[in-house]
Structure formats: C-alpha cells, structure tokens
Design an enzyme around this catalytic site. Structure first.
Site, short mmCIF file in Angstrom:
data_model
loop_
_atom_site.label_atom_id
_atom_site.label_comp_id
_atom_site.label_asym_id
_atom_site.label_seq_id
_atom_site.Cartn_x
_atom_site.Cartn_y
_atom_site.Cartn_z
N ASP A 1 0.82 -1.21 0.00
CA ASP A 1 0.00 0.00 0.00
C ASP A 1 0.85 1.27 0.00
O ASP A 1 2.05 1.23 0.27
CB ASP A 1 -0.89 0.03 1.25
CG ASP A 1 -2.15 -0.78 1.04
OD1 ASP A 1 -2.42 -1.17 -0.11
OD2 ASP A 1 -2.87 -1.00 2.03
N LYS B 1 -3.65 3.31 -2.40
CA LYS B 1 -4.83 4.17 -2.52
C LYS B 1 -4.52 5.45 -1.76
O LYS B 1 -4.30 5.41 -0.58
CB LYS B 1 -6.04 3.51 -1.85
CG LYS B 1 -6.58 2.34 -2.59
CD LYS B 1 -7.96 2.05 -2.12
CE LYS B 1 -7.94 1.11 -1.02
NZ LYS B 1 -7.98 -0.21 -1.04
N MET C 1 -7.35 9.42 9.48
CA MET C 1 -7.95 9.99 8.26
C MET C 1 -8.84 11.20 8.57
O MET C 1 -9.95 11.31 8.06
CB MET C 1 -8.77 8.92 7.51
CG MET C 1 -7.91 7.77 7.02
SD MET C 1 -8.85 6.43 6.30
CE MET C 1 -9.27 5.46 7.74
N1 SAH Z 1 -3.92 0.36 9.12
C1 SAH Z 1 -3.35 1.65 9.40
C2 SAH Z 1 -4.34 2.76 9.17
C3 SAH Z 1 -4.74 2.89 7.71
S1 SAH Z 1 -5.84 4.22 7.44
C4 SAH Z 1 -2.81 1.65 10.83
O1 SAH Z 1 -3.09 0.72 11.60
O2 SAH Z 1 -2.08 2.58 11.18
C5 SAH Z 1 -4.72 5.49 6.94
C6 SAH Z 1 -4.58 6.52 8.05
O3 SAH Z 1 -3.69 6.04 9.04
C7 SAH Z 1 -3.97 7.82 7.61
O4 SAH Z 1 -4.92 8.67 7.00
C8 SAH Z 1 -3.52 8.37 8.93
O5 SAH Z 1 -4.62 8.86 9.69
C9 SAH Z 1 -3.01 7.12 9.62
N2 SAH Z 1 -1.57 6.92 9.41
C10 SAH Z 1 -0.98 5.85 8.86
N3 SAH Z 1 0.37 5.99 8.88
C11 SAH Z 1 0.61 7.17 9.47
C12 SAH Z 1 1.79 7.88 9.81
N4 SAH Z 1 3.01 7.40 9.52
N5 SAH Z 1 1.67 9.07 10.42
C13 SAH Z 1 0.46 9.57 10.72
N6 SAH Z 1 -0.69 8.95 10.43
C14 SAH Z 1 -0.62 7.77 9.82
#
Ligand code: SAH
Length: 284
Positions: free
Chosen positions: A46, A68, A183
């Site tokens: 991803d 995405k 998000m």
């Molecule tokens: N499965 C992922 C979340 C996916 S949804 C998890 O467990 O972290 C995607 C959202 O995750 C982004 O819009 C943001 O809100 C958050 N996110 C993922 N990686 C991030 C990062 N390195 N820093 C800040 N927010 C992050």
C-alpha cells in the site's frame, strides 16, 4: 546470535500473508513481517508502506503497488482482492503488506474474508498501528494511569468520503477521555465542531502527528478549538493522526524523537536479526 532462538512459521506456496508494516520506521516491522518479506514471491503493498520495509524483500520478489491515496486514481478494492486470490492460486507466496496494522482501518478484514471465502489459506501478522505507535513517536502515550482509563479509535472519513454518520458525537465527546482519529485532516473543522458541540471542552489538549515515525514527522499541538487553524498555518499534510485528550500534555516531557539520518546503514542490531533470519531461511 547465528540463529533466532525460536522458529518462525514457513511461508508456504499458495498462502497469503496479510502483514502490518507499522506506521513508517522500518525498525517497527515485526520479526514475522521481516521473515515474510524475505520469503515472499510477490509483495502487494500500500501507499503508506515505507520504502525501507520494501528493501527487505527478497531481491527476486515481484513488488506490486496497490496504493490508494485520496483523490488519485487507484486500484479498486475488489481488484486488489481478486489479484491476491489469483496469485495464491498460481502457487505464489503472496505477501499483502499494509501500513500500520492490517485490521485497524486498513480493510484487512475485508481482504481476509474474501480469501477465506475463496478457500485460500492465509495468516494475519499484526503491525504497530499509527494511532498508538505513531503517537509514541511524538511522545504522546495512548493511555496513562493519571489521565485515561479508555481510549477510542475513530475514523474521520467514511467510505462515502464524508465524516462517518454512525458516530454519536455527544457520547464520544463526553465519554472518551482520549480520542484518536485516523484519516481526519480533510474534515478536521467539522470534527472539532462536532466534538465541541457535543460537550468537549474547547480548551482540551489536542495534537496532530503527521508522517509519524518517518524522517518527515511533524507535530502540532493546540487547544482543541485552535487545532484546525494551527494545522492550516503549519501546512500539515496527510497522513496524520489527530489526538484529543490530556495525554497530549505528556509530550512536553516525553518528546524523545529525533529523526534517523536518511541514508544511515542498517545498524549492527538490524544486521544481526537479518543474518539470523537468513540462517533460518537456509536451514528451512
Ligand atoms: N492500518 C493503518 C491505518 C490505515 S488508514 C494503521 O493501523 O495505522 C490510513 C490513516 O492512518 C492515515 O490517514 C492516517 O490517519 C493514519 N496513518 C498511517 N500511517 C501514518 C503515519 N506514519 N503518520 C500519521 N498517520 C498515519
């Protein structure tokens, strides 16, 4: 340490491993994730997966981008799922690598369910989720004994593209001492308004942590009512976690993070783990 002092499961052909890569820093990959990267025939990854993590893939592995990002053309979820099934049926060892944890706002459950329905054997490897590990990189604990006996994870963005309408904002605002939003940047003003209208103290501590656990990490803190303005002023861009609650105040004392030099060679400790992993691979 020539070998790992325990064994890891073999990655069998025709299997799909649904693996969390953590929020950024490749050092946050689990041993199972590193093991899977070393053995996979194909890695379907991803947008939020760090390049450093992909660098651990077996050099012969095929790397397939299935990212995405909001607003850009991207593969449709059923296409991604169907390609995982097709690759597994070809007898490949398929690694589905997702940012953070695959089962936290990552559609991992949808993919796992499709695999299950298609009779494809799969394994889930949890990862460090951004709403916990990403905050830790900003010196913000998810819980402390002094501040919160509960923490709530909320998505700020439903599949419709809007703020999710199933949320009972007054209950959330008054009932959860710490709220962690994923998000949430796009609809941040609406989210803040709903929290305050729902009874949250406008002066409550709040923060945004963007690109957490990467060299680009940025953190903005402000009272809840001022957070939207601060984010605009600082030009903060996604991916970002928004956190509301008193654990944010701990950052003042717990901000330990300094970015690693971008081109730093793997540390001895990382080499040791990877060499041990190679030894396991040869033995297996
Ligand atoms: N499965 C992922 C979340 C996916 S949804 C998890 O467990 O972290 C995607 C959202 O995750 C982004 O819009 C943001 O809100 C958050 N996110 C993922 N990686 C991030 C990062 N390195 N820093 C800040 N927010 C992050």
């Amino acid at each position: 340490m020539d070998t790992l002092p325990f064994s890891l499961p073999t990655f069998d052909p025709g299997w799909v491993w649904l693996v969390g890569a953590g929020p950024g820093d490749p050092g946050l990959l689990t041993l199972l994730a590193a093991h899977a990267l070393g053995h996979a025939d194909v890695v379907v990854y991803d947008a939020l997966v760090d390049q450093g993590a992909l660098a651990l893939a077996n050099p012969d592995a095929e790397l397939v981008y299935a990212g995405k990002r909001g607003g850009k053309p991207s593969p449709k979820q059923p296409d991604i799922t169907n390609s995982l099934i097709a690759l597994a049926l070809e007898g490949k060892k398929v690694l589905r690598l997702k940012g953070g944890d695959p089962f936290v706002f990552g559609r991992g459950a949808e993919e796992a369910r499709a695999l299950s329905q298609a009779g494809i054997p799969f394994r889930v490897v949890p990862g460090v989720t951004a709403g916990v590990g990403g905050l830790a990189y900003a010196g913000i604990p998810a819980t402390t004994r002094d501040t919160n006996a509960a923490v709530t994870f909320v998505t700020g963005h439903a599949s419709t593209g809007e703020v999710p309408d199933g949320i009972r904002w007054p209950e959330l605002a008054k009932g959860s001492p710490v709220i962690v939003f994923y998000m949430a940047l796009k609809h941040l003003p609406t989210i803040i308004e709903r929290l305050i209208d729902g009874g949250r103290d406008p002066a409550d501590s709040a923060a945004v942590v963007a690109s957490a656990a990467t060299p680009e990490q940025r953190v903005v803190t402000a009272p809840l009512k001022d957070l939207g303005e601060a984010v605009t002023r600082e030009g903060i861009a996604p991916p970002a976690i928004v956190v509301v609650g008193r654990t944010v105040d701990f950052r003042e004392h717990l901000d330990w993070w300094t970015p690693a030099p971008a081109a730093a060679p793997p540390s001895t400790a990382v080499r040791t783990v990877l060499d041990a992993e190679k030894t396991v691979a040869r033995a297996g």
